[in-house]
Design an enzyme around this catalytic site. Structure first.
Site, PDB file in Angstrom:
ATOM      1  N   LEU A  33      -9.750   7.005  -3.358  1.00  0.00           N
ATOM      2  CA  LEU A  33     -10.071   6.780  -4.772  1.00  0.00           C
ATOM      3  C   LEU A  33      -9.311   7.742  -5.680  1.00  0.00           C
ATOM      4  O   LEU A  33      -9.233   8.935  -5.415  1.00  0.00           O
ATOM      5  CB  LEU A  33     -11.583   6.938  -4.981  1.00  0.00           C
ATOM      6  CG  LEU A  33     -12.448   5.999  -4.144  1.00  0.00           C
ATOM      7  CD1 LEU A  33     -13.932   6.225  -4.449  1.00  0.00           C
ATOM      8  CD2 LEU A  33     -12.076   4.531  -4.354  1.00  0.00           C
ATOM      9  N   HIS A  37      -9.550   4.129  -9.975  1.00  0.00           N
ATOM     10  CA  HIS A  37     -10.843   3.679  -9.443  1.00  0.00           C
ATOM     11  C   HIS A  37     -11.995   4.312 -10.225  1.00  0.00           C
ATOM     12  O   HIS A  37     -13.003   3.671 -10.508  1.00  0.00           O
ATOM     13  CB  HIS A  37     -10.985   4.080  -7.969  1.00  0.00           C
ATOM     14  CG  HIS A  37      -9.982   3.473  -7.054  1.00  0.00           C
ATOM     15  ND1 HIS A  37      -9.024   4.208  -6.410  1.00  0.00           N
ATOM     16  CD2 HIS A  37      -9.792   2.182  -6.678  1.00  0.00           C
ATOM     17  CE1 HIS A  37      -8.284   3.411  -5.662  1.00  0.00           C
ATOM     18  NE2 HIS A  37      -8.721   2.176  -5.807  1.00  0.00           N
ATOM     19  N   LYS A 150      -3.500  -3.358 -12.753  1.00  0.00           N
ATOM     20  CA  LYS A 150      -2.227  -3.001 -12.107  1.00  0.00           C
ATOM     21  C   LYS A 150      -1.791  -4.083 -11.118  1.00  0.00           C
ATOM     22  O   LYS A 150      -0.616  -4.397 -11.016  1.00  0.00           O
ATOM     23  CB  LYS A 150      -2.323  -1.657 -11.377  1.00  0.00           C
ATOM     24  CG  LYS A 150      -0.955  -1.223 -10.848  1.00  0.00           C
ATOM     25  CD  LYS A 150      -1.004   0.049 -10.083  1.00  0.00           C
ATOM     26  CE  LYS A 150      -1.537  -0.111  -8.704  1.00  0.00           C
ATOM     27  NZ  LYS A 150      -0.633  -0.780  -7.754  1.00  0.00           N
TER      28      LYS A 150
END
Ligand code: PAF
Length: 286
Positions: A33, A37, A150
Site C-alpha cells: 500500500l 491506496h 491510474k
C-alpha cells in the site's frame, strides 16, 4: 480491525454490517500500500460505512511468472496502514478462498477493448482483473467500490462489467496521486533502480506535453502520440510500450478530437526493472 481470511467469514461480516444498516465500502488492492491506496481508504472512510480493504496479489492477472514473483508484498506493514486509516475489515485471503478448487467462477469478457493497450502487452491481464474483481464483488455483496484512475483501462472495463451485469455496486473513481516530479504512485515504483527513478517522470512529461499541444489547438491524435513517443524516446533508460489517445467513453481511438469528446492520453513504458503506466485527461476542445 478484523483481519479475515475466509470468503464465508467476509460475507458474514458484510451481511451483518448491512443488517445493522451500515453500508459497505470496498477498496480492492494487491497490497504494497502506498499514498494512492491511502487516498482510496480515506475516501471510503469519509462515508458512514464499514470499510473493507482487500489484499490479494491475483495470480490470474499476471501473464509473466517472474513479474508475479517480483511483485512487492509486505502484509504486516499493509495491515498497519489499514489500521491507522481506520479500515474496519481487511480481507487477505489465501488463493483457494478466492479461487475455490473445482469451482468455475464467472470470467467476464473484456471484449475488443480488452485486446488493446494493456490487453495487447499483457495477454490475459484484463480478463484476470475482471475475474478477480467480480469475485471480490460477489463475496463482499452490495457495496460502494473505490478504484484509482491510474489504471484507466481496468477502471473502464470494471465500470462496464458493473453496468452490463447490473451488479449491486456503486463505482467511485479517485484521482491519481503523484510524486513531486509527476510520477504516478504505483506499488511497482519500489522496483525502480535510483537512475530509473530519476528518469521515471518522463511518463508525466509526455502526457503533459500532449495536454499542452491540445491546449495550443492540436486536434490530431497522431501528432499527440508522436510527441509522447518523442519524449519517452529521449529518456535513456525508458522504452516506449505504447502511447495512445482514446475517447474516455468508449476507449476507442478517435480520428480527431471533437468538442463533445472526453479524450485521455495513455502511456506505458518499460524500464529495465519495472513497467509503468499512466494517463491524463486531455483538455476539452472547442
Ligand atoms: O488495481 C489493482 O490493484 C488490481 O488490479 C485489483 C483491482 C486489486 C485487482 O486485483
Amino acid at each position: 480491525m478484523d483481519v479475515i481470511r475466509g470468503a464465508r467469514e467476509l460475507r458474514a461480516r458484510t451481511d451483518a454490517a448491512r443488517a445493522g444498516d451500515d453500508e459497505v465500502a470496498l477498496v480492492p488492492t494487491m497490497g504494497a500500500l502506498h499514498e494512492g491506496h491511502r487516498s482510496l481508504i480515506r475516501r471510503a472512510r469519509r462515508a458512514r460505512t464499514t470499510v473493507v480493504v482487500t489484499i490479494f496479489v491475483n495470480p490470474r492477472q499476471f501473464s509473466d511468472a517472474a513479474d508475479l514473483t517480483a511483485y512487492p508484498r509486505d502484509e504486516q506493514r499493509d495491515l498497519e496502514v489499514c489500521e491507522e486509516l481506520g479500515a474496519d475489515v481487511v480481507w487477505a485471503p489465501p488463493t483457494d478462498e478466492v479461487y475455490p478448487p473445482g469451482v468455475e467462477l464467472p470470467s467476464p469478457d473484456a471484449g475488443h477493448v480488452g485486446d488493446r493497450f494493456e490487453g495487447a502487452s499483457r495477454p490475459g491481464h484484463l480478463e484476470g482483473v475482471l475475474t478477480v474483481v467480480r469475485r471480490l464483488f460477489d463475496v463482499t455483496g452490495p457495496c460502494t467500490a473505490f478504484f484509482g484512475e491510474k489504471d484507466a483501462q481496468q477502471l473502464f472495463l470494471v465500470k462496464r462489467m458493473v453496468e452490463r451485469e447490473a451488479l449491486p455496486v456503486e463505482m467511485v473513481s479517485c484521482p491519481t496521486i503523484r510524486e513531486p516530479d509527476g510520477l504516478a504512485l504505483s506499488s511497482r515504483n519500489v522496483l525502480l533502480q535510483p537512475e530509473e527513478r530519476e528518469q521515471a517522470g518522463c511518463l508525466f512529461l509526455a502526457l503533459g506535453e500532449a495536454a499542452e499541444l491540445v491546449g495550443r489547438g492540436e486536434r490530431d491524435p497522431r501528432t499527440l502520440v508522436a510527441a509522447m513517443a518523442r519524449e519517452i524516446g529521449a529518456t535513456r533508460l525508458a522504452r516506449l510500450d505504447y502511447a495512445a489517445v482514446i475517447d474516455d467513453r468508449t476507449f476507442d481511438v478517435p480520428d480527431h478530437l471533437e468538442p463533445e469528446m472526453r479524450a485521455r492520453a495513455l502511456v506505458a513504458v518499460r524500464f529495465p526493472s519495472a513497467r509503468l503506466i499512466d494517463n491524463l485527461r486531455l483538455p476539452s476542445v472547442t
